[in-house]
Scaffold this active site. Structure first.
Site, mmCIF file in Angstrom:
data_model
loop_
_atom_site.group_PDB
_atom_site.id
_atom_site.type_symbol
_atom_site.label_atom_id
_atom_site.label_comp_id
_atom_site.label_asym_id
_atom_site.label_seq_id
_atom_site.Cartn_x
_atom_site.Cartn_y
_atom_site.Cartn_z
ATOM 1 N N MET A 30 0.840 -1.201 0.000
ATOM 2 C CA MET A 30 0.000 0.000 0.000
ATOM 3 C C MET A 30 0.874 1.248 0.000
ATOM 4 O O MET A 30 0.403 2.348 0.308
ATOM 5 C CB MET A 30 -0.941 -0.003 1.202
ATOM 6 C CG MET A 30 -1.904 -1.196 1.175
ATOM 7 S SD MET A 30 -3.412 -0.923 2.099
ATOM 8 C CE MET A 30 -2.766 -0.670 3.739
ATOM 9 N N HIS A 37 9.188 -3.420 3.501
ATOM 10 C CA HIS A 37 8.835 -3.632 2.089
ATOM 11 C C HIS A 37 10.085 -3.917 1.254
ATOM 12 O O HIS A 37 10.078 -4.767 0.367
ATOM 13 C CB HIS A 37 8.143 -2.392 1.515
ATOM 14 C CG HIS A 37 6.875 -1.994 2.204
ATOM 15 N ND1 HIS A 37 6.792 -0.898 3.024
ATOM 16 C CD2 HIS A 37 5.635 -2.546 2.194
ATOM 17 C CE1 HIS A 37 5.555 -0.770 3.476
ATOM 18 N NE2 HIS A 37 4.823 -1.761 2.992
ATOM 19 N N GLN A 148 5.775 -11.560 7.306
ATOM 20 C CA GLN A 148 5.223 -12.232 8.491
ATOM 21 C C GLN A 148 4.598 -11.239 9.458
ATOM 22 O O GLN A 148 3.744 -11.584 10.271
ATOM 23 C CB GLN A 148 6.323 -13.012 9.206
ATOM 24 C CG GLN A 148 5.721 -13.995 10.221
ATOM 25 C CD GLN A 148 6.643 -14.293 11.373
ATOM 26 O OE1 GLN A 148 7.767 -14.710 11.135
ATOM 27 N NE2 GLN A 148 6.184 -14.103 12.596
HETATM 28 P P1 AMP Z 1 1.396 -2.945 3.460
HETATM 29 O O1 AMP Z 1 2.002 -1.912 2.580
HETATM 30 O O2 AMP Z 1 1.345 -2.557 4.893
HETATM 31 O O3 AMP Z 1 0.111 -3.509 2.926
HETATM 32 O O4 AMP Z 1 2.411 -4.178 3.429
HETATM 33 C C1 AMP Z 1 2.821 -4.760 2.221
HETATM 34 C C2 AMP Z 1 3.613 -5.994 2.527
HETATM 35 O O5 AMP Z 1 4.756 -5.646 3.295
HETATM 36 C C3 AMP Z 1 2.829 -7.024 3.340
HETATM 37 O O6 AMP Z 1 3.125 -8.326 2.864
HETATM 38 C C4 AMP Z 1 3.362 -6.815 4.728
HETATM 39 O O7 AMP Z 1 3.268 -7.954 5.540
HETATM 40 C C5 AMP Z 1 4.811 -6.480 4.429
HETATM 41 N N1 AMP Z 1 5.409 -5.787 5.562
HETATM 42 C C6 AMP Z 1 4.942 -4.695 6.206
HETATM 43 N N2 AMP Z 1 5.733 -4.380 7.254
HETATM 44 C C7 AMP Z 1 6.730 -5.301 7.274
HETATM 45 C C8 AMP Z 1 7.857 -5.531 8.110
HETATM 46 N N3 AMP Z 1 8.122 -4.747 9.146
HETATM 47 N N4 AMP Z 1 8.658 -6.576 7.828
HETATM 48 C C9 AMP Z 1 8.396 -7.400 6.768
HETATM 49 N N5 AMP Z 1 7.349 -7.232 5.947
HETATM 50 C C10 AMP Z 1 6.521 -6.204 6.190
#
Ligand code: AMP
Length: 285
Positions: A30, A37, A148
Site C-alpha cells: 500500500m 517492504h 510475516q
Molecule cells: P502494506 O504496505 O502494509 O500492505 O504491506 C505490504 C507488505 O509488506 C505485506 O506483505 C506486509 O506484511 C509487508 N510488511 C509490512 N511491514 C513489514 C515488516 N516490518 N517486515 C516485513 N514485511 C513487512
C-alpha cells in the site's frame, strides 16, 4: 524501471518478460515504503527475474471509521525505493482502475478471516483476499512475497491460493524491525515521541513470551498470554485489543502448544493501531 498505471499496461510488461523466459515475482503493497517492504522486494529479486511491485491503498479493506483517507501516500519516494531494491516494474492503479463498478465478487477465506484482527476489523480480510486475487489475476506472477508482520494476512492468502488452485507460490518473509524491536510499519509515522517509546513494549512482550517458551519450556498459552499482558500494562497509552496464541495453520485457539503456534498482539498506542507477532516453534534449534 517501468511505471504502469493501467491493468492493460502492466499485463503487457509481464507478457513481454514471460516471453523472454523470465520468472515473475510480485510484491503487493500500500506504499509508504520502508525497510520491511524493501526486504520483500530484495527477496523477490533474489528468487525471480522480473519483480513487479504494486502500490495501491485498497479501499475495500478499510472500515468506514478507519484511516483510508489519511493513510500515508509517498509515491515519488516509493518509486525510488522500488528501483533501488530491484523492481523491474511498479503498478500504481487508481481506485477507478481497480474498481470500475460496484464490486460484487468477493473472496472470503472462511474461518481464517474471523479470529484475531477479523473480530475488530469486520470485512477487512475479505477486502485483502479480494484485492490479492485481483492483483494475482492481473499480473499472473510465479511467486508473490508477503511479510510475516501481517501473519493472519499471510495465512489467509496462502490458504486462498491452495483452495482456489491459483498457479503461484506464496513466500512469507521475516518481520523487519527498528533497533528497539518495533516492527516497521507505515502506521508508525502516526506515533508521537512518547507513543513511539511505548510501542516497543509490543515486541518486548513477544520476546518475553518467546523466552518463556524456549528457555523455560512453558507450553500453556494462558501463562504466556498473562506474561505478555503484564508487560503491555507498563505502557500508559497502550490499549490492548487482543493478546493470543493460536495455531499457525488454522489460527485456532490452543491451550497447550504442541505444534507451530503464533503469539499475536494488536493494541492501540495512543490513537494508532499496531500489530505484531512471533512464531513459536517446538522444533526450532
Ligand atoms: P502494506 O504496505 O502494509 O500492505 O504491506 C505490504 C507488505 O509488506 C505485506 O506483505 C506486509 O506484511 C509487508 N510488511 C509490512 N511491514 C513489514 C515488516 N516490518 N517486515 C516485513 N514485511 C513487512
Amino acid at each position: 524501471m517501468e511505471l504502469a498505471k493501467t491493468i492493460e499496461s502492466v499485463r503487457a510488461l509481464v507478457r513481454q518478460a514471460k516471453a523472454e523466459g523470465r520468472k515473475v515475482g510480485f510484491v503487493p503493497t500500500m506504499g509508504a515504503l520502508h525497510r520491511g517492504h524493501i526486504s520483500l522486494i530484495e527477496e523477490a529479486a533474489r528468487q525471480t527475474d522480473f519483480v513487479v511491485v504494486s502500490i495501491f491503498v485498497n479501499p475495500a479493506q478499510f472500515g468506514p471509521s478507519e484511516d483510508f483517507g489519511k493513510y500515508p501516500r509517498t509515491l515519488d519516494a516509493d518509486l525510488k525505493v522500488c528501483e533501488k531494491a530491484g523492481a523491474a516494474a511498479v503498478f500504481v492503479p487508481s481506485v477507478g482502475e481497480m474498481y470500475p463498478q460496484e464490486n460484487l465478487a468477493w473472496v472470503n477465506v472462511e474461518k481464517l478471516c474471523e479470529p484475531l484482527c477479523g473480530r475488530g476489523r469486520k470485512g477487512h480480510f475479505r477486502g485483502v483476499a479480494t484485492v490479492c486475487a485481483k492483483l494475482f489475476n492481473i499480473i499472473g506472477p510465479d511467486m508473490a512475497f508477503f511479510g510475516q508482520k501481517d501473519v493472519q494476512q499471510a495465512v489467509i492468502i496462502t490458504r486462498m491460493v491452495e483452495d482456489l488452485d491459483m498457479p503461484l507460490k506464496i513466500v512469507v518473509c521475516p518481520t523487519v524491525r527498528e533497533s528497539d524491536g518495533l516492527a516497521m510499519s507505515s502506521r508508525n509515522a502516526y506515533l508521537n515521541a512518547e507513543e513511539r517509546r511505548q510501542a516497543a513494549l509490543l515486541y518486548a512482550a513477544l520476546k518475553k513470551c518467546e523466552n518463556m517458551f524456549e528457555k523455560e519450556g512453558v507450553r500453556q498459552s494462558g501463562r504466556l498470554v498473562e506474561a505478555m499482558k503484564e508487560i503491555l500494562r507498563q505502557g500508559a497509552d497502550i490499549r490492548v485489543e487482543y493478546v493470543e496464541i493460536v495455531s499457525l495453520r488454522d489460527l485456532e485457539d490452543i491451550d497447550i502448544i504442541t505444534d507451530k503456534a503464533i503469539a499475536a498482539i494488536a493494541a492501540k498506542v495512543g490513537g494508532t493501531r499496531l500489530i505484531d507477532n512471533i512464531i513459536l516453534d517446538l522444533n526450532r534449534k
